[in-house]
Design a protein around this motif. Sequence first.
Motif, PDB file in Angstrom:
ATOM      1  N   SER A  12      -5.381   6.680  -6.330  1.00 16.91           N
ATOM      2  CA  SER A  12      -6.580   6.007  -6.827  1.00 16.91           C
ATOM      3  C   SER A  12      -7.847   6.793  -6.505  1.00 16.91           C
ATOM      4  O   SER A  12      -8.858   6.659  -7.207  1.00 16.91           O
ATOM      5  CB  SER A  12      -6.673   4.602  -6.240  1.00 16.91           C
ATOM      6  N   PHE A  36       0.830  -1.199   0.000  1.00 14.19           N
ATOM      7  CA  PHE A  36       0.000   0.000   0.000  1.00 14.19           C
ATOM      8  C   PHE A  36       0.869   1.256   0.000  1.00 14.19           C
ATOM      9  O   PHE A  36       0.659   2.167  -0.805  1.00 14.19           O
ATOM     10  CB  PHE A  36      -0.916   0.019   1.223  1.00 14.19           C
ATOM     11  N   CYS A  54       0.549   3.917  -3.183  1.00 15.32           N
ATOM     12  CA  CYS A  54      -0.559   4.845  -2.939  1.00 15.32           C
ATOM     13  C   CYS A  54      -0.424   6.174  -3.659  1.00 15.32           C
ATOM     14  O   CYS A  54      -1.360   6.990  -3.645  1.00 15.32           O
ATOM     15  CB  CYS A  54      -0.723   5.083  -1.434  1.00 15.32           C
ATOM     16  N   ARG A  85     -12.309   0.584   3.675  1.00 10.91           N
ATOM     17  CA  ARG A  85     -12.164   0.497   2.213  1.00 10.91           C
ATOM     18  C   ARG A  85     -13.478   0.329   1.488  1.00 10.91           C
ATOM     19  O   ARG A  85     -13.604   0.768   0.336  1.00 10.91           O
ATOM     20  CB  ARG A  85     -11.226  -0.656   1.859  1.00 10.91           C
ATOM     21  N   THR A 114      -3.085   6.468   4.073  1.00 13.33           N
ATOM     22  CA  THR A 114      -2.191   7.353   3.340  1.00 13.33           C
ATOM     23  C   THR A 114      -0.838   7.397   4.024  1.00 13.33           C
ATOM     24  O   THR A 114      -0.556   6.605   4.934  1.00 13.33           O
ATOM     25  CB  THR A 114      -2.802   8.763   3.244  1.00 13.33           C
ATOM     26  N   TYR A 143      -1.602   2.954   7.215  1.00 14.92           N
ATOM     27  CA  TYR A 143      -2.293   1.912   6.451  1.00 14.92           C
ATOM     28  C   TYR A 143      -3.666   1.684   7.078  1.00 14.92           C
ATOM     29  O   TYR A 143      -3.784   1.585   8.290  1.00 14.92           O
ATOM     30  CB  TYR A 143      -1.474   0.621   6.494  1.00 14.92           C
ATOM     31  N   PRO A 144      -4.753   1.640   6.306  1.00 20.29           N
ATOM     32  CA  PRO A 144      -4.834   1.636   4.842  1.00 20.29           C
ATOM     33  C   PRO A 144      -5.233   3.000   4.255  1.00 20.29           C
ATOM     34  O   PRO A 144      -5.948   3.068   3.261  1.00 20.29           O
ATOM     35  CB  PRO A 144      -5.958   0.624   4.607  1.00 20.29           C
ATOM     36  N   THR A 182      -4.761   9.222  -1.658  1.00 22.45           N
ATOM     37  CA  THR A 182      -4.140   8.232  -2.548  1.00 22.45           C
ATOM     38  C   THR A 182      -4.416   8.631  -3.986  1.00 22.45           C
ATOM     39  O   THR A 182      -5.415   9.305  -4.284  1.00 22.45           O
ATOM     40  CB  THR A 182      -4.685   6.807  -2.319  1.00 22.45           C
TER      41      THR A 182
END
Length: 321
Positions: A252, A36, A40, A212, A155, A152-153, A250
């Motif tokens: 994404s 990750f 990221c 998530r 940044t 995690y998860p 992130t």
Amino acid sequence: MTAPGIGATHCVLPREFVKVNRLPEFADLDRAAADFAAGCGVTTVGVLDEPAAELAARACRELLAHHDVPEPDVLVLVAPRAPEVLLGSDVTRVQSAAGLRRAFPFTLDGLGCTGSSAAWALAADLLRADASRRCVLIAHASRPTGLDRIRYPVTVIGDGAYATAVVRGGRPVLRAHRAETDGSFHDLFRVDYRRTPWYEWREECDSPDRYRFELALRSRERLSGLVEQVLADAAVDRSRVRATVMQNVTASAYEFYTALLGLPIHPACATHLSAYGHLGAMDVVLNLDRVLATGELAEGDLVLVLNNSPVAAWAATLWEV
């Protein structure tokens, strides 16, 4: 009464940078967390040595020294991730260190990254409520909670600080703002600071899957609705939006919200994410300030600022250049 807007913004950014894979905690990560952190979108994080309160005060001093804005009537400190002391007052420390003798200080807390967006709207309301007020100064500094920067998860944390003066007649003008929260996520992330010394503080996520999936779904619904509301409040459609910025968490996330909203996230966000890491509540302020500085926007153009945080707070703010 002249509409409130931004009189000036000043950002304090680091000159020292560390690659993510050279952070001290990287070697101890498990495979999922290491993958990750490496993927990221954060390449380096900026590092500053001063405590958060001193960085926020520095941002205030430098803004007032370099920009022609009225003496602040109110100081709003968007709370740091962790206070410098318990039973003390970070905001009055900032007030004293910045020499803001006239400004009434208070802290806006509990909203995470979304605190800066809430502070913009609150500052505008304070100016509208009292004609004698001329300037509301907002400040914040980003520093990690303990020693670790990799969250995690979520940044990877970088350092920085900002101060923004909200004044009547400032540009850009705050055209519309909406915000919402969902209290059921209030304990999704936490740090057990009472039973461990600060150098052993570790952020704990109650459920990475809940972050998530469930929170992501909720964020999609809430931000979509907030965008529609602010556009309706301003009586414009999304074709009028010339730039959209959001916080840097992130890479994404930019693809996700671009596809969701049909509004491309400005590339300045990804640039700042890669170079500085996540700067907490500072992200949207830095991104908006730098997009305005490019010169690519003309008077009357609209900029949409999206913001959310893991405590389940969401905001959409529409600015007119």
